[in-house]
Design an enzyme around this catalytic site. Structure first.
Site, PDB file in Angstrom:
ATOM      1  N   ARG A 198       0.850  -1.190   0.000  1.00 39.88           N
ATOM      2  CA  ARG A 198       0.000   0.000   0.000  1.00 39.88           C
ATOM      3  C   ARG A 198       0.886   1.242   0.000  1.00 39.88           C
ATOM      4  O   ARG A 198       1.686   1.457   0.906  1.00 39.88           O
ATOM      5  CB  ARG A 198      -0.908   0.006   1.237  1.00 39.88           C
ATOM      6  CG  ARG A 198      -1.799   1.229   1.297  1.00 39.88           C
ATOM      7  CD  ARG A 198      -2.710   1.253   2.523  1.00 39.88           C
ATOM      8  NE  ARG A 198      -3.320   2.574   2.597  1.00 39.88           N
ATOM      9  CZ  ARG A 198      -3.399   3.306   3.701  1.00 39.88           C
ATOM     10  NH1 ARG A 198      -2.921   2.845   4.846  1.00 39.88           N
ATOM     11  NH2 ARG A 198      -3.950   4.503   3.668  1.00 39.88           N
TER      12      ARG A 198
ATOM     13  N   HIS B  22      -3.139  11.086   0.677  1.00 38.75           N
ATOM     14  CA  HIS B  22      -2.630  10.904   2.033  1.00 38.75           C
ATOM     15  C   HIS B  22      -2.109  12.249   2.539  1.00 38.75           C
ATOM     16  O   HIS B  22      -0.914  12.418   2.783  1.00 38.75           O
ATOM     17  CB  HIS B  22      -1.547   9.826   2.060  1.00 38.75           C
ATOM     18  CG  HIS B  22      -1.295   9.239   3.419  1.00 38.75           C
ATOM     19  ND1 HIS B  22      -1.320   7.880   3.672  1.00 38.75           N
ATOM     20  CD2 HIS B  22      -1.017   9.816   4.615  1.00 38.75           C
ATOM     21  CE1 HIS B  22      -1.060   7.658   4.951  1.00 38.75           C
ATOM     22  NE2 HIS B  22      -0.872   8.822   5.539  1.00 38.75           N
TER      23      HIS B  22
ATOM     24  N   GLU C   2      -7.620   8.352   6.217  1.00 39.11           N
ATOM     25  CA  GLU C   2      -7.865   8.990   7.508  1.00 39.11           C
ATOM     26  C   GLU C   2      -8.345  10.436   7.414  1.00 39.11           C
ATOM     27  O   GLU C   2      -7.665  11.361   7.875  1.00 39.11           O
ATOM     28  CB  GLU C   2      -6.606   8.920   8.370  1.00 39.11           C
ATOM     29  CG  GLU C   2      -6.208   7.511   8.734  1.00 39.11           C
ATOM     30  CD  GLU C   2      -5.011   7.454   9.674  1.00 39.11           C
ATOM     31  OE1 GLU C   2      -4.858   6.446  10.366  1.00 39.11           O
ATOM     32  OE2 GLU C   2      -4.230   8.420   9.702  1.00 39.11           O
TER      33      GLU C   2
ATOM     34  N   ASN D 146      -7.492   1.659  10.150  1.00 40.82           N
ATOM     35  CA  ASN D 146      -6.173   1.988  10.683  1.00 40.82           C
ATOM     36  C   ASN D 146      -6.302   2.077  12.202  1.00 40.82           C
ATOM     37  O   ASN D 146      -7.071   2.898  12.713  1.00 40.82           O
ATOM     38  CB  ASN D 146      -5.671   3.327  10.142  1.00 40.82           C
ATOM     39  CG  ASN D 146      -5.444   3.311   8.643  1.00 40.82           C
ATOM     40  OD1 ASN D 146      -5.551   2.274   7.985  1.00 40.82           O
ATOM     41  ND2 ASN D 146      -5.122   4.466   8.086  1.00 40.82           N
TER      42      ASN D 146
ATOM     43  N   TYR E 261      -4.181   2.200  16.034  1.00 41.43           N
ATOM     44  CA  TYR E 261      -2.949   2.317  16.805  1.00 41.43           C
ATOM     45  C   TYR E 261      -3.176   2.192  18.307  1.00 41.43           C
ATOM     46  O   TYR E 261      -2.438   1.497  18.991  1.00 41.43           O
ATOM     47  CB  TYR E 261      -2.254   3.650  16.479  1.00 41.43           C
ATOM     48  CG  TYR E 261      -1.699   3.666  15.080  1.00 41.43           C
ATOM     49  CD1 TYR E 261      -0.451   3.119  14.804  1.00 41.43           C
ATOM     50  CD2 TYR E 261      -2.435   4.190  14.020  1.00 41.43           C
ATOM     51  CE1 TYR E 261       0.056   3.097  13.517  1.00 41.43           C
ATOM     52  CE2 TYR E 261      -1.941   4.168  12.726  1.00 41.43           C
ATOM     53  CZ  TYR E 261      -0.696   3.621  12.477  1.00 41.43           C
ATOM     54  OH  TYR E 261      -0.208   3.596  11.204  1.00 41.43           O
TER      55      TYR E 261
ATOM     56  N   GLU F 118      -3.620  -0.189   8.320  1.00 44.46           N
ATOM     57  CA  GLU F 118      -2.445   0.271   9.068  1.00 44.46           C
ATOM     58  C   GLU F 118      -2.520  -0.277  10.481  1.00 44.46           C
ATOM     59  O   GLU F 118      -3.563  -0.204  11.135  1.00 44.46           O
ATOM     60  CB  GLU F 118      -2.362   1.804   9.166  1.00 44.46           C
ATOM     61  CG  GLU F 118      -1.978   2.515   7.899  1.00 44.46           C
ATOM     62  CD  GLU F 118      -1.847   4.030   8.114  1.00 44.46           C
ATOM     63  OE1 GLU F 118      -1.572   4.463   9.263  1.00 44.46           O
ATOM     64  OE2 GLU F 118      -2.037   4.768   7.139  1.00 44.46           O
TER      65      GLU F 118
END
Length: 424
Positions: free
Chosen positions: A69, A113, A158, A279, A281, A341
């Site tokens: 990606r 992005h 995002e 994504n 985290y 991600e």
């Protein structure tokens, strides 16, 4: 790695983004982006991927992943954000995509992005509805050129980060501090997404999804006020960006802050998707606002967990909570999920902490699959150490260490671990 099993056909990959690795910010006709203005000169070299891409494709081949990606740099394709494409920019991505296909690595392309061409920002950026239409034209240019080779398309990465970090609190480009008045940028990005999905399909692109940042929001106490604050923060960080594309509606908490006539755009926004990118985290804590706080919540750190060198709490169970929660909220409206991600910042080439992080999070993914969530793939952030936005080059998220002085690439222990996992 023991007892870590995934369904047949599960897609293993890694992710990067253009501004974080490419460098060459003023070469071959590339125009300035908002990040060149916000952080002048800081990513002029980055990982020098623009010149060293053959070496990086060789690393991908050695890693054995099925997909890579990457993102197109909008100002490399359209230096001013509109008009005819820059031939040199298209040619660069032709070379990269052809090399990936020759290596039997599926190109997974992010159209945007965060690198808005500066001339568009000068005209209002994502506060300006017209930017959505310029974005759809840009997506069409890419689709016409690359639809025959790109295997998966992600129009925007995002949008929450652009809205909240870029326009609400000013930590990221373009550095605006509008607080809740930034929410029109969320709607205009959604409109851009919907128009781009249609534009891509019109020129023959297929397998189109999205990549939304998601984080469970936890109240810091059992107090009703803290639970209400967490609900409102969840609406801002999560549901504002998933509800419109999956349900064709906004959370009620957000509607008063949207531009007039927003409801008329929802039919364009809620385009059928082939997959839903997540994504993840870390989770986020929330508490009731204190006196003088103009927002209906306060951010609080999640305590009691080990932390990365980027000061993020390591909470693998929150990823399981997130995936099951998405399934429960959206049901049949939720397309198959890809973890587009997931990763962490740790120092050194001998990075057992990263191995432990990835192993634990993959176990949460596997448990979610067992619980009935359709997850079809996983992408580590990131292939390379790179420019980490407002934190510069200090956080190191890569499976490959980059010496920024020499540009020497050194695979870390986590690279070998992931290679073994992928091949197993």
């Amino acid at each position: 790695m023991e007892n870590l099993a995934f369904p047949p056909g599960f897609l293993w990959g890694v992710s990067t983004s253009a501004f974080q690795i490419e460098g060459a910010t003023s070469e071959d006709g590339r125009g300035p982006s908002v990040w060149d203005t916000f952080a002048p000169g800081q990513a002029d070299v980055a990982c020098d991927h623009y010149h060293r891409w053959p070496e990086d494709v060789a690393l991908l081949t050695e890693l054995g992943v099925g997909a890579y990606r990457f993102s197109f740099a909008w100002p490399r394709i359209q230096p001013t954000g509109s008009g005819g494409p820059n031939a040199a920019g298209l040619a660069f991505y032709d070379r990269l995509i052809d090399a990936l296909c020759e290596a039997d690595i599926a190109p997974v392309a992010t159209v945007y992005h965060w690198d808005t061409p500066q001339p568009l920002e000068d005209d209002g950026g994502w506060l300006n509805r017209e930017t959505a239409y310029r974005f759809a034209e840009y997506a069409s240019v890419l689709g016409e050129r690359f639809a025959d080779r790109v295997r998966m398309w992600i129009p925007l990465n995002e949008p929450m980060v652009t809205t909240v970090f870029g326009y609400a609190i000013g930590e990221y480009a373009p550095g605006r501090t509008l607080l809740l008045d930034a929410l029109p940028t969320a709607h205009h990005q959604h409109l851009a997404h919907g128009l781009a999905v249609q534009a891509l399909r019109a020129v023959g692109a297929s397998n189109i999804g999205t990549a939304n940042h998601h984080c469970p929001v936890w109240p810091t106490s059992n107090a009703e006020a803290d639970h209400d604050a967490a609900r409102r923060l969840d609406a801002l960080l999560n549901r504002t960006f998933s509800d419109p594309v999956l349900l064709g509606a906004y959370p009620a908490e957000i509607e008063p802050h949207l531009p007039a006539g927003y409801a008329d755009d929802l039919v364009n926004i809620a385009q059928p998707l082939d997959f839903y990118g997540v994504n993840y985290y870390e989770p986020q804590g929330a508490a009731a606002p204190g006196e003088g706080n103009p927002l209906p919540f306060e951010l609080r750190p999640i305590e009691g967990f080990p932390r990365t060198t980027n000061d993020s709490p390591i909470v693998p169970a929150a990823l399981h909570e997130l995936l099951v929660g998405l399934r429960d909220r959206y049901g049949e409206k939720l397309p198959p999920i890809y973890l587009t991600e997931n990763g962490a910042s740790f120092d050194g080439v001998h990075d057992q902490e990263r191995i432990d992080f990835l192993d634990a999070h993959l176990r949460s993914v596997a448990a979610a699959i067992t619980a009935g969530v359709e997850v079809r793939g996983y992408f580590v952030w990131s292939l390379l150490d790179n420019f980490e936005w407002s934190k510069g080059y200090a956080p190191r998220f890569g499976l490959v260490h980059v010496d920024y002085e020499t540009q020497r690439r050194t695979p870390k222990d986590s690279f070998s671990w992931y290679r073994k996992l992928v091949r197993a």
